[in-house]
Design a protein around this motif. Sequence first.
Motif, mmCIF file in Angstrom:
data_model
loop_
_atom_site.group_PDB
_atom_site.id
_atom_site.type_symbol
_atom_site.label_atom_id
_atom_site.label_comp_id
_atom_site.label_asym_id
_atom_site.label_seq_id
_atom_site.Cartn_x
_atom_site.Cartn_y
_atom_site.Cartn_z
ATOM 1 N N TYR A 1 1.010 -1.092 0.252
ATOM 2 C CA TYR A 1 0.332 -0.038 -0.515
ATOM 3 C C TYR A 1 1.307 1.422 -0.405
ATOM 4 O O TYR A 1 1.888 0.910 0.988
ATOM 5 C CB TYR A 1 -0.987 -0.441 1.004
ATOM 6 C CG TYR A 1 -1.740 1.008 1.578
ATOM 7 C CD1 TYR A 1 -2.539 1.367 0.900
ATOM 8 C CD2 TYR A 1 -1.303 2.017 2.002
ATOM 9 C CE1 TYR A 1 -3.745 2.932 0.655
ATOM 10 C CE2 TYR A 1 -2.136 3.500 2.767
ATOM 11 C CZ TYR A 1 -3.488 3.908 2.456
ATOM 12 O OH TYR A 1 -3.797 4.943 2.305
ATOM 13 N N HIS A 2 0.748 2.121 -0.923
ATOM 14 C CA HIS A 2 1.355 3.387 -1.309
ATOM 15 C C HIS A 2 2.682 2.962 -1.728
ATOM 16 O O HIS A 2 3.465 4.145 -1.275
ATOM 17 C CB HIS A 2 0.803 4.821 -0.266
ATOM 18 C CG HIS A 2 -0.669 4.881 0.026
ATOM 19 N ND1 HIS A 2 -0.439 6.403 0.635
ATOM 20 C CD2 HIS A 2 -0.735 4.734 -0.827
ATOM 21 C CE1 HIS A 2 -1.655 6.387 1.344
ATOM 22 N NE2 HIS A 2 -2.751 6.009 -0.649
ATOM 23 N N ASN A 3 2.882 1.740 -1.867
ATOM 24 C CA ASN A 3 4.375 1.692 -2.374
ATOM 25 C C ASN A 3 5.408 1.361 -1.356
ATOM 26 O O ASN A 3 6.810 0.583 -0.630
ATOM 27 C CB ASN A 3 4.912 2.759 -3.336
ATOM 28 C CG ASN A 3 4.146 3.100 -4.159
ATOM 29 O OD1 ASN A 3 4.353 4.084 -4.913
ATOM 30 N ND2 ASN A 3 4.212 1.816 -5.450
ATOM 31 N N ASP A 4 4.901 1.059 0.240
ATOM 32 C CA ASP A 4 5.167 0.954 0.883
ATOM 33 C C ASP A 4 5.869 -0.594 0.984
ATOM 34 O O ASP A 4 4.805 -1.962 1.740
ATOM 35 C CB ASP A 4 4.509 0.831 3.308
ATOM 36 C CG ASP A 4 5.142 0.360 2.979
ATOM 37 O OD1 ASP A 4 6.458 -0.429 3.995
ATOM 38 O OD2 ASP A 4 4.270 0.909 4.450
ATOM 39 N N GLY A 5 6.858 -1.366 0.974
ATOM 40 C CA GLY A 5 7.545 -2.529 0.841
ATOM 41 C C GLY A 5 8.592 -2.895 1.904
ATOM 42 O O GLY A 5 8.636 -3.969 1.129
ATOM 43 N N GLY A 6 8.100 -1.823 2.392
ATOM 44 C CA GLY A 6 8.237 -3.063 4.217
ATOM 45 C C GLY A 6 9.837 -2.179 4.716
ATOM 46 O O GLY A 6 10.147 -1.470 5.353
ATOM 47 N N GLN A 7 10.522 -3.043 3.560
ATOM 48 C CA GLN A 7 12.532 -2.218 3.237
ATOM 49 C C GLN A 7 12.475 -1.482 2.693
ATOM 50 O O GLN A 7 13.699 -0.624 2.563
ATOM 51 C CB GLN A 7 13.843 -3.651 3.269
ATOM 52 C CG GLN A 7 13.292 -4.253 4.252
ATOM 53 C CD GLN A 7 13.490 -4.054 6.008
ATOM 54 O OE1 GLN A 7 14.387 -3.165 5.556
ATOM 55 N NE2 GLN A 7 12.725 -4.306 7.126
ATOM 56 N N ARG A 8 12.264 -1.464 1.472
ATOM 57 C CA ARG A 8 12.165 -0.154 0.310
ATOM 58 C C ARG A 8 10.740 0.180 -0.012
ATOM 59 O O ARG A 8 10.024 -0.622 0.191
ATOM 60 C CB ARG A 8 13.244 -0.890 -0.407
ATOM 61 C CG ARG A 8 12.516 -2.247 -1.719
ATOM 62 C CD ARG A 8 13.369 -2.503 -1.952
ATOM 63 N NE ARG A 8 13.725 -3.692 -2.403
ATOM 64 C CZ ARG A 8 12.957 -3.866 -3.637
ATOM 65 N NH1 ARG A 8 12.699 -2.344 -4.325
ATOM 66 N NH2 ARG A 8 12.818 -5.368 -4.254
#
Length: 385
Positions: A314-321
């Motif tokens: 969501y909203h380009n939140d890939g966790g680490q990047r």
Amino acid sequence: MSETYLDILHRLLPLPTAPFYEQHVMAEILRFAAERSLPCAADDFGNLMLTAGGSEAKPELCLTAHMDHPALGFAVHESSRDLLFERLGGVPSALTRDARVLLYDRTPAAGARAVPVGAGSVTSFLEEGVPGSPNPSAPAFRVRIDDEVPEEGDLFAVWDLTPCALKGEQIVGRACDDLAGVCVALATMDCCLAEGVSLSVLLTRAEETGFGGMLAALAADGLDREAIYVNIECSSCRSGAPLGAGPVIRVGDRRWIFDAGVTEALCRCAAELAQRLDGFSVQRRLMDGGVCEATPLSRSGRATGAVALPLDNYHNDGGQRLRSEAVHLRDAENLVSLLTDLARQRRGANAMVAESLATLDDMLRSRHISQVDRLRRTTNPMSQP
């Protein structure tokens, strides 16, 4: 002409977009409408309304989705290669250091595909904003561009992520939220056109900065108060709706609960489709990870329901990047089937909502009648202390 959901997705999902910079998407939607001789009107704020008339003078059902996605709007040239961009919409700033961006001009070239005018990397995040910019209090990103870009023009930037790809049955794209939802609305419109069914589609601007386009349309009182509205969103799967398990009939969001009658009408259509279509499934969830445009629509007094595609990253939140977002193709196709079925109801969307409420009232009345006399008979007089 008629196109599949994937056909429409390949037209729209790769396009750059941002709050207040939706022109590339708008131009493609106008082409979509022109190819079908569909009326497509823009209001004073740039929101688009497409209408398929069918046999009715005014469609009872209106689908809504938004054309923007969190990105960056040009603010200030610090030097020939250092530019400041306003943060437009929510994105985790901790993941943006050294992130690559692509620069575009707001105005699309006539008939040409969107081509970046430059590229660069984020070097810092300015929480305090940028004096002298269009919105001086808004946080900003400093971007070091690879090569100088012309100072004239109206630039914006998007994250340099996969714009559109199909990986198995997952749709991967930089801006699934909400271009994948826009594509659901347009694919539903195509299905309705093929069947001569009436439908309207409202596509709004600047949702990611606080429902800008929708609030402007409501304040101008330009939306039919008698229509049934269904908002289409992409909502984080972290709210408990896994990808591939079906689109979500969304009963509410973090701030509001939506119209029970519209929700029940969607559920009844879904139950009927599950009997007829192999592989059809839906989920029913609150989806309280955020707030969607159904909330201001509902608060305006209009009968409003909502649906959503479960969304990863969501909203380009890939966790680490930063990562591209993802939705499931089958969820999207099932959502087109659900919304088309609601639109094609012969008794009309309003009548179906009224019928679903009447069914609930009948159930409550029946349960009352079956128990009220027994309650009276089994009541013992209260003893006096």
